[in-house]
Design a protein around this motif. Structure first.
Motif, PDB file in Angstrom:
ATOM      1  N   THR A  55     -72.851  45.437 -26.154  1.00 15.51           N
ATOM      2  CA  THR A  55     -74.070  45.009 -26.707  1.00 15.51           C
ATOM      3  C   THR A  55     -75.026  45.809 -27.591  1.00 15.51           C
ATOM      4  O   THR A  55     -74.708  47.045 -27.421  1.00 15.51           O
ATOM      5  CB  THR A  55     -74.953  43.851 -25.732  1.00 15.51           C
TER       6      THR A  55
ATOM      7  N   GLU B 164     -76.218  39.631 -27.439  1.00 15.81           N
ATOM      8  CA  GLU B 164     -74.874  39.500 -28.117  1.00 15.81           C
ATOM      9  C   GLU B 164     -73.749  40.360 -27.927  1.00 15.81           C
ATOM     10  O   GLU B 164     -74.141  41.700 -28.088  1.00 15.81           O
ATOM     11  CB  GLU B 164     -75.228  39.239 -29.725  1.00 15.81           C
TER      12      GLU B 164
ATOM     13  N   ARG C 144     -75.672  34.962 -24.779  1.00 16.74           N
ATOM     14  CA  ARG C 144     -76.415  35.036 -26.008  1.00 16.74           C
ATOM     15  C   ARG C 144     -77.531  34.184 -25.727  1.00 16.74           C
ATOM     16  O   ARG C 144     -78.566  34.314 -26.522  1.00 16.74           O
ATOM     17  CB  ARG C 144     -75.622  34.983 -27.160  1.00 16.74           C
TER      18      ARG C 144
END
Length: 459
Positions: free
Chosen positions: A236, A219, A187
């Motif tokens: 993601t 993320e 991230r």
């Protein structure tokens, strides 16, 4: 407790807990001090830091990571109770409630002195599919064994590592060495958030060159499973990454649930607060150490949470000495750490730029490129050194090193200089060892110090 014999109770049977127990036993005989240690796992005194190298094949056998078995501790007069979890801490009553995980039996144990060594818990976000078969953490020896077993029986060869800190990059290497196609989902803008982004970019480029697919600034939102319930991909917001195995490397938080419920002091970073003797603040007969505490950063003057086995073992020695009737202190840390991914070595100590700004420091930052040996000597390997110094005083604030063989442990010179509160100008006069097979005439750390001196004078 009645009579003259005291009882020391220890919660946690790994580095801090058993170092404290062993040191206390050296100082006080069994007839003077009874030692009872509770450990919820099957093992004690093992190197969690070695798990990635066991998974990767550098360490052949699990038992090589075990410094001392539960049986060996018991033979030394320590009542170590494995597979036993402490459920509650009664500070006013000076007792703990333990549960035998095999039988389910719960019982109270009184203490005269208490050591809290509960370690840290891995960050495991509550995402859909996070507990699916094929998703693994690597916190304990049991975790490592489960992962190795899964790697042996998994037919596919695609792995996703979630996170790109120390554990993430080490596990990426382990999986590459096992022949997996590895994707690291991170991230942060660059891997290794313990480095400044410009140094993290060097790690990124090197990992990409090793065949690891780096996905930064992303993320994970869910873990996708197939019809059999096993993991098949990591998702993601923007993409899906196929996976036969997923390894979580998202870092850890202090495990202070018991302490917090008992009303013990917790710091801003979630760790227990102690004094220099590792005694919990405001509690005469309770000590704490290891990954569940915060430590003083000697450079910034602030409390930090740093989960490292080096600190945990030192904390245990300090605690054991004090519990056993001696005297010892743990003054703090400068934030030194070293790691590697394949042949790339990564090291840092002191403050990053972000931390220096947060501490209100004005600083200069310089970066140099050098080699591990004299340039003309065979196999001289490149390295990059970044150094921070306080603008007005020239005091060293931090060093980061990324390079090949011979780079990582050079950070120890900087760690000593930080501890001694040296200026970069003082560092340039350090009498370091030199011969062409080991270093250029000017060691890379000193080259960086010379450049920092110039920057300080110009500022």
């Amino acid at each position: 407790m009645s009579g003259t014999r005291e009882r020391l109770v220890i919660i946690g049977g790994d580095a801090t807990g058993m170092s404290a127990a062993s040191q206390a036993r050296r100082l006080r005989k069994p007839e003077e001090l009874e030692i009872v240690a509770f450990e919820r796992g099957d093992f004690a005194s093992y190197s969690a830091c070695g798990i990635p190298y066991w998974v990767g094949g550098d360490v052949e056998d699990r038992d090589d990571l075990i410094a001392r078995t539960p049986r060996e501790h018991r033979e030394r007069g320590i009542d170590l109770r494995t597979r036993t979890e402490v459920r509650r801490l009664d500070v006013p009553g000076k007792r703990v409630l333990a549960r035998d995980l095999a039988s389910g039996e719960e019982y109270w144990t009184d203490y005269d002195k208490l050591v809290i060594a509960t370690g840290a818990r891995p960050i495991r976000p509550p995402l859909p599919g996070i507990d699916a078969p094929g998703v693994h953490g690597v916190q304990t020896l049991g975790d490592g064994q489960a992962l190795i077993d899964a790697l042996r029986r998994t037919e596919g060869r695609r792995a996703v590592v979630v996170g790109a800190g120390y554990i993430g990059v080490e596990m990426a290497e382990a999986l590459i060495r096992r022949g997996y196609e590895v994707t690291a989902v991170n991230r942060g803008k660059e891997p290794m958030s313990t480095l400044d982004p410009d140094m993290g970019r060097l790690v990124h480029d090197a990992m990409t060159g090793m065949g690891i697919e780096m996905v930064n600034d992303a993320e994970v939102t869910k873990v996708l499973t197939g019809d059999d319930g096993r993991v098949r991909a990591v998702a993601t917001d923007d993409a899906e990454y196929p996976a036969d195995i997923v390894v979580l490397g998202l870092g850890v938080r202090p495990e202070t649930t018991l302490a917090e419920e008992a009303g013990l002091p917790i710091g801003e970073n979630g760790g227990l607060l102690t004094d220099l003797a590792m005694r919990v603040r405001g509690h005469e007969d309770i000590w704490a150490g290891g990954d569940c505490v915060e430590v003083l950063d000697l450079v910034s003057g602030r409390e930090r949470h740093i989960a490292l086995g080096t600190h945990a073992n030192k904390h245990g020695q300090v605690i054991g000495s004090n519990v056993g009737g001696g005297y010892a202190t743990f003054p703090g840390v400068v934030g030194t750490a070293v790691s590697k991914v394949c042949d790339l070595e990564i090291a840092r100590t002191g403050l990053r730029e972000k931390e220096a700004r947060a501490a209100g420091l004005q600083y200069v930052a310089v970066t140099i490129e050098s080699t591990s040996r004299a340039g003309y000597y065979p196999n001289a390997a490149p390295m990059t050194v970044k150094m921070l110094a306080e603008r007005r005083t020239g005091k060293l604030l931090g060093v980061q090193i990324v390079g090949r063989e011979g780079a990582g442990k050079r950070v120890d010179v900087a760690a000593v200089a930080l501890t001694a509160r040296m200026t970069v100008e003082q560092m340039t006069a350090l009498d370091l060892g030199y011969a062409p097979p080991f270093s250029p005439v000017w060691d890379p750390v000193l080259v960086a110090a010379r450049k920092a001196v110039t920057a300080v004078r110009a500022g």
